[in-house]
Write a protein that holds these residues in place. Structure first.
Motif, PDB file in Angstrom:
ATOM      1  N   ILE A 245      -7.052  17.596 -42.039  1.00 44.48           N
ATOM      2  CA  ILE A 245      -5.742  17.042 -42.383  1.00 44.48           C
ATOM      3  C   ILE A 245      -5.003  18.014 -43.271  1.00 44.48           C
ATOM      4  O   ILE A 245      -3.814  18.247 -43.134  1.00 44.48           O
ATOM      5  CB  ILE A 245      -5.904  15.688 -43.098  1.00 44.48           C
ATOM      6  CG1 ILE A 245      -6.422  14.670 -42.112  1.00 44.48           C
ATOM      7  CG2 ILE A 245      -4.590  15.239 -43.698  1.00 44.48           C
ATOM      8  CD1 ILE A 245      -6.391  13.287 -42.618  1.00 44.48           C
ATOM      9  N   GLU A 246      -5.725  18.578 -44.212  1.00 49.85           N
ATOM     10  CA  GLU A 246      -5.083  19.540 -45.120  1.00 49.85           C
ATOM     11  C   GLU A 246      -6.136  20.368 -45.818  1.00 49.85           C
ATOM     12  O   GLU A 246      -7.295  19.965 -45.928  1.00 49.85           O
ATOM     13  CB  GLU A 246      -4.245  18.817 -46.173  1.00 49.85           C
ATOM     14  CG  GLU A 246      -5.088  17.891 -47.031  1.00 49.85           C
ATOM     15  CD  GLU A 246      -4.385  17.375 -48.269  1.00 49.85           C
ATOM     16  OE1 GLU A 246      -3.261  17.789 -48.546  1.00 49.85           O
ATOM     17  OE2 GLU A 246      -4.995  16.552 -48.968  1.00 49.85           O
TER      18      GLU A 246
ATOM     19  N   GLU B 156       3.445  16.154 -37.224  1.00 51.10           N
ATOM     20  CA  GLU B 156       2.181  16.214 -36.489  1.00 51.10           C
ATOM     21  C   GLU B 156       1.750  14.867 -35.955  1.00 51.10           C
ATOM     22  O   GLU B 156       2.246  13.815 -36.364  1.00 51.10           O
ATOM     23  CB  GLU B 156       1.082  16.884 -37.309  1.00 51.10           C
ATOM     24  CG  GLU B 156       0.654  16.138 -38.536  1.00 51.10           C
ATOM     25  CD  GLU B 156      -0.465  16.860 -39.291  1.00 51.10           C
ATOM     26  OE1 GLU B 156      -0.463  18.096 -39.365  1.00 51.10           O
ATOM     27  OE2 GLU B 156      -1.342  16.157 -39.811  1.00 51.10           O
TER      28      GLU B 156
ATOM     29  N   MET C 134     -10.327  14.137 -41.405  1.00 44.38           N
ATOM     30  CA  MET C 134     -10.324  12.826 -40.763  1.00 44.38           C
ATOM     31  C   MET C 134     -11.492  12.842 -39.790  1.00 44.38           C
ATOM     32  O   MET C 134     -11.616  13.761 -38.975  1.00 44.38           O
ATOM     33  CB  MET C 134      -8.999  12.627 -40.016  1.00 44.38           C
ATOM     34  CG  MET C 134      -8.799  11.238 -39.489  1.00 44.38           C
ATOM     35  SD  MET C 134      -8.429  10.044 -40.806  1.00 44.38           S
ATOM     36  CE  MET C 134      -6.666  10.207 -40.946  1.00 44.38           C
TER      37      MET C 134
ATOM     38  N   VAL D  30       4.146  14.023 -48.088  1.00 48.22           N
ATOM     39  CA  VAL D  30       3.758  13.514 -46.767  1.00 48.22           C
ATOM     40  C   VAL D  30       4.314  12.103 -46.598  1.00 48.22           C
ATOM     41  O   VAL D  30       4.077  11.244 -47.430  1.00 48.22           O
ATOM     42  CB  VAL D  30       2.223  13.495 -46.601  1.00 48.22           C
ATOM     43  CG1 VAL D  30       1.816  12.909 -45.256  1.00 48.22           C
ATOM     44  CG2 VAL D  30       1.647  14.893 -46.769  1.00 48.22           C
TER      45      VAL D  30
ATOM     46  N   LEU E 296      -3.552  10.914 -36.730  1.00 49.05           N
ATOM     47  CA  LEU E 296      -4.977  10.821 -36.388  1.00 49.05           C
ATOM     48  C   LEU E 296      -5.518   9.509 -36.915  1.00 49.05           C
ATOM     49  O   LEU E 296      -5.337   9.189 -38.096  1.00 49.05           O
ATOM     50  CB  LEU E 296      -5.756  11.966 -37.038  1.00 49.05           C
ATOM     51  CG  LEU E 296      -5.409  13.375 -36.586  1.00 49.05           C
ATOM     52  CD1 LEU E 296      -6.090  14.393 -37.503  1.00 49.05           C
ATOM     53  CD2 LEU E 296      -5.843  13.595 -35.138  1.00 49.05           C
TER      54      LEU E 296
ATOM     55  N   GLU F 197     -11.152   8.923 -43.603  1.00 51.32           N
ATOM     56  CA  GLU F 197     -10.999  10.202 -44.320  1.00 51.32           C
ATOM     57  C   GLU F 197     -12.128  10.500 -45.278  1.00 51.32           C
ATOM     58  O   GLU F 197     -12.717   9.591 -45.857  1.00 51.32           O
ATOM     59  CB  GLU F 197      -9.731  10.133 -45.172  1.00 51.32           C
ATOM     60  CG  GLU F 197      -8.487  10.501 -44.433  1.00 51.32           C
ATOM     61  CD  GLU F 197      -7.281  10.477 -45.361  1.00 51.32           C
ATOM     62  OE1 GLU F 197      -6.552   9.463 -45.317  1.00 51.32           O
ATOM     63  OE2 GLU F 197      -7.075  11.437 -46.120  1.00 51.32           O
TER      64      GLU F 197
ATOM     65  N   VAL G  98       3.938  11.466 -38.550  1.00 50.95           N
ATOM     66  CA  VAL G  98       3.494  12.150 -39.765  1.00 50.95           C
ATOM     67  C   VAL G  98       4.426  13.324 -40.043  1.00 50.95           C
ATOM     68  O   VAL G  98       4.514  14.256 -39.249  1.00 50.95           O
ATOM     69  CB  VAL G  98       2.035  12.650 -39.622  1.00 50.95           C
ATOM     70  CG1 VAL G  98       1.570  13.302 -40.912  1.00 50.95           C
ATOM     71  CG2 VAL G  98       1.100  11.505 -39.233  1.00 50.95           C
TER      72      VAL G  98
HETATM   73  P1  AMP Z   1      -1.582  14.539 -48.610  1.00 48.19           P
HETATM   74  O1  AMP Z   1      -0.471  14.126 -49.538  1.00 48.19           O
HETATM   75  O2  AMP Z   1      -1.349  15.862 -47.977  1.00 48.19           O
HETATM   76  O3  AMP Z   1      -2.933  14.369 -49.249  1.00 48.19           O
HETATM   77  O4  AMP Z   1      -1.566  13.528 -47.376  1.00 48.19           O
HETATM   78  C1  AMP Z   1      -1.412  12.193 -47.638  1.00 48.19           C
HETATM   79  C2  AMP Z   1      -2.169  11.355 -46.694  1.00 48.19           C
HETATM   80  O5  AMP Z   1      -1.486  11.271 -45.447  1.00 48.19           O
HETATM   81  C3  AMP Z   1      -3.543  11.839 -46.300  1.00 48.19           C
HETATM   82  O6  AMP Z   1      -4.490  11.570 -47.254  1.00 48.19           O
HETATM   83  C4  AMP Z   1      -3.764  11.019 -45.040  1.00 48.19           C
HETATM   84  O7  AMP Z   1      -4.167   9.716 -45.373  1.00 48.19           O
HETATM   85  C5  AMP Z   1      -2.408  10.960 -44.434  1.00 48.19           C
HETATM   86  N1  AMP Z   1      -2.274  11.902 -43.328  1.00 48.19           N
HETATM   87  C6  AMP Z   1      -1.879  13.181 -43.375  1.00 48.19           C
HETATM   88  N2  AMP Z   1      -1.864  13.733 -42.162  1.00 48.19           N
HETATM   89  C7  AMP Z   1      -2.259  12.783 -41.279  1.00 48.19           C
HETATM   90  C8  AMP Z   1      -2.442  12.726 -39.870  1.00 48.19           C
HETATM   91  N3  AMP Z   1      -2.189  13.771 -39.071  1.00 48.19           N
HETATM   92  N4  AMP Z   1      -2.843  11.566 -39.333  1.00 48.19           N
HETATM   93  C9  AMP Z   1      -3.085  10.498 -40.110  1.00 48.19           C
HETATM   94  N5  AMP Z   1      -2.928  10.470 -41.443  1.00 48.19           N
HETATM   95  C10 AMP Z   1      -2.522  11.601 -42.042  1.00 48.19           C
END
Ligand code: AMP
Ligand code: GLY
Length: 429
Positions: A289-290, A192, A280, A160, A195, A199, A148
């Protein structure tokens, strides 16, 4: 009576405008810049939501008493600080954090450090820059796939990447750091641990002191059915989330919400606005996660319709720091929303396609996302076009209404996922 300015132009803002317009306390509602849907509930003003000087003029000329900020960009740029620093604007409440609080979304590195400082469960991570690229590559070698990688700054939801192989991960890291793949946003990259779980999104409104937890939601991010293909802004959502049991939500509150709110206070960040916690569920444990410094889109389109209480009262309680006295009443029914998008999205797509059938929608609410007026017609004006929200006593019923309504709207190259919420139905039996 309160005059409100709402900033933004998506489905989220259309849902806010719909709800604000129902308040008996509303004077006039302005939306900047808004879309063809928000125009039904107030007056659109064609200025960008990040043009602070134009916003100031608008607020003063129209006696606006409160500003509600939809998207992250004006917050990260400091709209709230701008108001506080201006003699004429400083007493007008802004719903949305100041720049310091908006860093929860504006910098992944900041938010990871914040979680560490306050013992908030999240994936293990390290942050790298161009100077430490070699160490970053070595760190990748210590991890298990998938990997990730997150650009530190705002990258329009695209920052991401989750490569499956070590080789791809190394290439991606170099691309982000050495070749500035996301420009300034990837000057730092967070790597990172992956996980594995399911979600959901949890929403908290903070007044800087106390907080209210709003209904949770599940969002469907990928373009393809069965969660396949590219990531999008969100293709649909449902609320409540069947696997967010009361026991799980109690853990979320104790392990995540409480330390987040008290952490902000300890750090001297007076946070007045929404905190969107992307979680998550791993086994029965929640991990962050964020954070986002705003509501989710399309989650707002299912969360707001479940709110029975007055939203202006809610915003005022936030501004006056007495949220703990506000009684949040929630509709126990299920809400679902299905996002109609433009063919080709999230890649290239056309705009300006005439939309037909809106007047046939009876069982649902059509929250406009990317639409605008063109003469007497309404045309598409973005990748995500319209979110179709419905309420039902069961999830099935809500979804059936949303899909029934979705089929009545037409425009060239309309696309939507047919499987929103369907994975959750077995959990309800
Ligand atoms: P975001 O663009 O920040 O919403 O992240 C995009 C997607 O990446 C998230 O909705 C998760 O599905 C996935 N994601 C982000 N971090 C992780 C993590 N540490 N482990 C697994 N999936 C992740
Ligand atoms: N639906 C995800 C987001 O608003 O970021």
């Amino acid at each position: 009576m309160i005059n409100i300015l709402l900033l933004g132009s998506g489905g989220r803002e259309c849902a806010f405008a719909w709800k604000i317009s129902q308040s008996r306390r509303l004077g006039k509602l302005y939306i900047a810049p808004g879309n063809a849907g928000t125009q039904q509930y107030g007056t659109n003003v064609p200025i960008p939501d990040t043009d602070f000087d134009a916003i100031k003029t608008l607020v003063l000329e129209n006696n606006i008493n409160m500003v509600v900020v939809g998207p992250e960009a004006p917050l990260v740029k400091g709209i709230h600080d701008f108001f506080l620093e201006d003699e004429k604007l400083k007493n007008i409440p802004v719903i949305g954090p100041k720049k310091d609080g908006a860093q929860l979304e504006g910098s992944k590195d900041f938010s990871k450090q914040f979680m560490q400082r306050h013992n908030i469960p999240t994936a293990r991570y390290r942050t790298f820059t161009k100077e430490t690229l070699t160490e970053g590559i070595k760190f990748l070698e210590t991890l298990q796939p998938p990997y990730v990688l997150k650009a530190d700054g705002l990258a329009a939801g695209k920052g991401v990447v989750i490569p499956e192989t070590l080789e791809e991960a190394k290439k991606e890291l170099s691309d982000m750091l050495a070749n500035a793949r996301f420009g300034e946003a990837s000057a730092k990259v967070v790597i990172e641990e992956f996980l594995k779980g399911i979600e959901l999104s949890v929403f908290v409104l903070s007044d800087g002191n106390s907080y209210k937890i709003l209904p949770e939601a599940k969002d469907y991010k990928r373009i393809g059915e069965g969660d396949t293909g590219l990531n999008t802004g969100g293709m649909g959502a449902v609320s409540p989330v069947p696997f967010a049991t009361s026991e799980f939500m109690k853990n979320v509150e104790e392990q995540i919400v409480v330390p987040t709110i008290s952490g902000l206070k300890k750090e001297g960040i007076i946070y007045k606005g929404f905190i969107f916690i992307g979680l998550m569920k791993v086994g029965n444990k929640p991990f962050v996660i964020e954070y986002n410094c705003r509501m989710g889109d399309p989650e707002t389109e299912v969360v707001i319709p479940r709110m029975k209480s007055d939203i202006i009262d809610l915003f005022e309680a936030t501004a006056k720091e007495n949220l703990n006295e506000y009684k949040l009443e929630i509709d126990q029914r299920f809400a679902s929303t299905v996002m109609l998008v433009a063919g080709g999205y999230p890649g290239n797509y056309d705009k300006g396609k005439e939309i037909y059938g809106l007047e046939k929608i009876k069982d649902s609410i059509a929250f406009h996302a990317g639409t605008k007026h063109q003469g007497n017609t309404i045309v598409t004006n973005g990748g995500r076009v319209i979110a179709i929200t419905s309420l039902g006593g069961t999830l099935d019923e809500a979804l059936n209404k949303s899909y029934g309504s979705a089929s009545k709207i037409s425009y060239e190259k309309k696309y939507y996922r047919n499987d929103i919420g369907k994975d959750l139905i077995p959990l309800l039996h």
